[in-house]
Design a protein around this motif. Sequence first.
Motif, PDB file in Angstrom:
ATOM      1  N   VAL A  18      98.617  22.312  60.107  1.00 12.21           N
ATOM      2  CA  VAL A  18      99.526  21.397  60.783  1.00 12.21           C
ATOM      3  C   VAL A  18      99.967  20.343  59.781  1.00 12.21           C
ATOM      4  O   VAL A  18      99.149  19.844  59.008  1.00 12.21           O
ATOM      5  CB  VAL A  18      98.850  20.725  61.998  1.00 12.21           C
ATOM      6  CG1 VAL A  18      99.780  19.695  62.634  1.00 12.21           C
ATOM      7  CG2 VAL A  18      98.442  21.773  63.024  1.00 12.21           C
ATOM      8  N   ALA A  19     101.254  20.026  59.788  1.00 10.92           N
ATOM      9  CA  ALA A  19     101.781  19.004  58.885  1.00 10.92           C
ATOM     10  C   ALA A  19     102.481  17.931  59.694  1.00 10.92           C
ATOM     11  O   ALA A  19     103.311  18.231  60.558  1.00 10.92           O
ATOM     12  CB  ALA A  19     102.760  19.625  57.895  1.00 10.92           C
ATOM     13  N   SER A  20     102.152  16.671  59.421  1.00 10.65           N
ATOM     14  CA  SER A  20     102.825  15.555  60.067  1.00 10.65           C
ATOM     15  C   SER A  20     102.747  14.343  59.155  1.00 10.65           C
ATOM     16  O   SER A  20     101.862  14.249  58.303  1.00 10.65           O
ATOM     17  CB  SER A  20     102.199  15.230  61.429  1.00 10.65           C
ATOM     18  OG  SER A  20     100.870  14.780  61.277  1.00 10.65           O
ATOM     19  N   ASN A  21     103.679  13.423  59.340  1.00 13.31           N
ATOM     20  CA  ASN A  21     103.661  12.198  58.549  1.00 13.31           C
ATOM     21  C   ASN A  21     102.347  11.457  58.743  1.00 13.31           C
ATOM     22  O   ASN A  21     101.666  11.104  57.779  1.00 13.31           O
ATOM     23  CB  ASN A  21     104.837  11.314  58.952  1.00 13.31           C
ATOM     24  CG  ASN A  21     104.812   9.954  58.284  1.00 13.31           C
ATOM     25  OD1 ASN A  21     105.006   9.844  57.075  1.00 13.31           O
ATOM     26  ND2 ASN A  21     104.559   8.902  59.062  1.00 13.31           N
ATOM     27  N   ARG A  22     101.972  11.216  59.982  1.00  9.14           N
ATOM     28  CA  ARG A  22     100.740  10.486  60.304  1.00  9.14           C
ATOM     29  C   ARG A  22      99.650  11.476  60.675  1.00  9.14           C
ATOM     30  O   ARG A  22      99.863  12.391  61.459  1.00  9.14           O
ATOM     31  CB  ARG A  22     100.979   9.525  61.466  1.00  9.14           C
ATOM     32  CG  ARG A  22      99.784   8.654  61.828  1.00  9.14           C
ATOM     33  CD  ARG A  22     100.124   7.701  62.978  1.00  9.14           C
ATOM     34  NE  ARG A  22     101.220   6.833  62.623  1.00  9.14           N
ATOM     35  CZ  ARG A  22     101.089   5.694  61.930  1.00  9.14           C
ATOM     36  NH1 ARG A  22      99.898   5.305  61.520  1.00  9.14           N
ATOM     37  NH2 ARG A  22     102.154   4.965  61.657  1.00  9.14           N
ATOM     38  N   GLY A  23      98.476  11.288  60.127  1.00 12.02           N
ATOM     39  CA  GLY A  23      97.367  12.178  60.417  1.00 12.02           C
ATOM     40  C   GLY A  23      96.469  11.644  61.520  1.00 12.02           C
ATOM     41  O   GLY A  23      96.757  10.623  62.150  1.00 12.02           O
ATOM     42  N   PRO A  24      95.347  12.322  61.746  1.00 10.68           N
ATOM     43  CA  PRO A  24      94.439  11.929  62.834  1.00 10.68           C
ATOM     44  C   PRO A  24      93.484  10.814  62.465  1.00 10.68           C
ATOM     45  O   PRO A  24      92.724  10.351  63.308  1.00 10.68           O
ATOM     46  CB  PRO A  24      93.666  13.231  63.101  1.00 10.68           C
ATOM     47  CG  PRO A  24      93.609  13.886  61.751  1.00 10.68           C
ATOM     48  CD  PRO A  24      94.917  13.555  61.076  1.00 10.68           C
TER      49      PRO A  24
END
Length: 466
Positions: A18-24
């Motif tokens: 999964v790729a996103s600007n903000r992580g968990p």
Amino acid sequence: MVSEHAAPAAASTAQVLVASNRGPVSYTLGEDGTLDAKRGGGGLVSGLSAVDDKLWVCAALGDGDREAVRRGVGEAGVRMLDIDAGVHADAYNGIANSVLWFVHHLLYQTPVEPVFDAEFRRQWASYETYNRAFAEALAEEAGPGTSVLVQDYHLALVPGMLRELRPDLRIGHFSHTPWAPVDYFRLLPDDIAEQLLRGILGADRAAFLTRRWADAFIGCCTEILGGTGRTRIGVHGLGADADFLRRRSHEADVDERMAALREQVGEGRKTIVRVDRTELSKNIVRGLHAYRALLDAHPEWRERVVHIAFAYPSRQDLAVYRDYTAAVQTLATEINGAYGTESWTPVVLHVKDDFARSLAAYRLADVALVNPIRDGMNLVAKEVPVVSDHGCALVLSREAGAYEELGEDAIVVNPYDVTGTAEALHEALTMSGDERSGRTKRLAEAATALPPQQWFLDQLEALRQG
């Protein structure tokens, strides 16, 4: 303190990337040099909990995150990219939040903006660099045939870039925002508009929160490119996490916040609740104007209703957002000064983010006001009916993605029509208890039809089916 993990030397064995600007997770750097980790929340974090065998690729967003990467500090299942801070600022604030967000939410004052000049082109080059860093990291991490799910407008170019690097992968892209209609999308320079569309069409599957946003994307592709090619288009309407919300909303800290809010509201008064970030698209200022119009048109509500408005500051590194937050505070103060009495404060405004207090307000709400100019979904509209103690009338903008699922049992408004919204608030406040209870039950059922974990699993299954 957090544990240390060495960066991976070879492709990850994870079956899902999964790729996103903000992580968990995010890190803060203490004065003594220690790093503390904080877990994030939201629909994506909840959804991904359904999959154990995953790797989340995200950006280092602040000094603490960057220091964590440099020290090799991290969390299993997360790879944080230390992209140059200037490049990230250009890509995130300059392009993603100041251009793409504005296009998809129809926010420009077109007589004076946008202006796509040399500075825009410079920032666009950073956006390309930022997206390429993600594509290269994903290509490096992915094993043969891995499923990769790329998230949102920050990473619109990643699918196409990744496809060139790793044609063997199953690639999906999900848009959490609305998608602009073709005439508005074409505000963008022609080459940029085409690049964005081709970037997303690098995915095997592009998915959206509603049919309306999916159709708008298809319309743009048809007009500009002649079609969507081999990319399949899907719709997955993210719902509220009912089990979590109901459990969390009855914990002790929420009860404490409820007691404090009840004291601020006063005995026997009804409440109109809104919970938003001070994001331009959320339309908080017009909501306050509508509340003032309600007090003018229906003076019988004076002393009998309180508007609980939570407006949590957002994107305060951008001047336009700082100005908007200030405008919200100024207007709330004006209403209280014009109508308030010694025993009644018409607007109870809080600007410090407090999730427990938000849940307390949900439980207390007689009316929920959700009136965005435009919103990909708007989970507040779905969460309030789930949490409400005694039933809640929902005043809902027809421009929220949630309208597709909740419109039948909400009181629907044109978000620009202040007078109409004031009358909708009056209708909501005078709704009978039986009708409100029935509507709340149906709203809660619709709102929880696709909880976050199933929402993510459905996307993954659809991507893998080919």
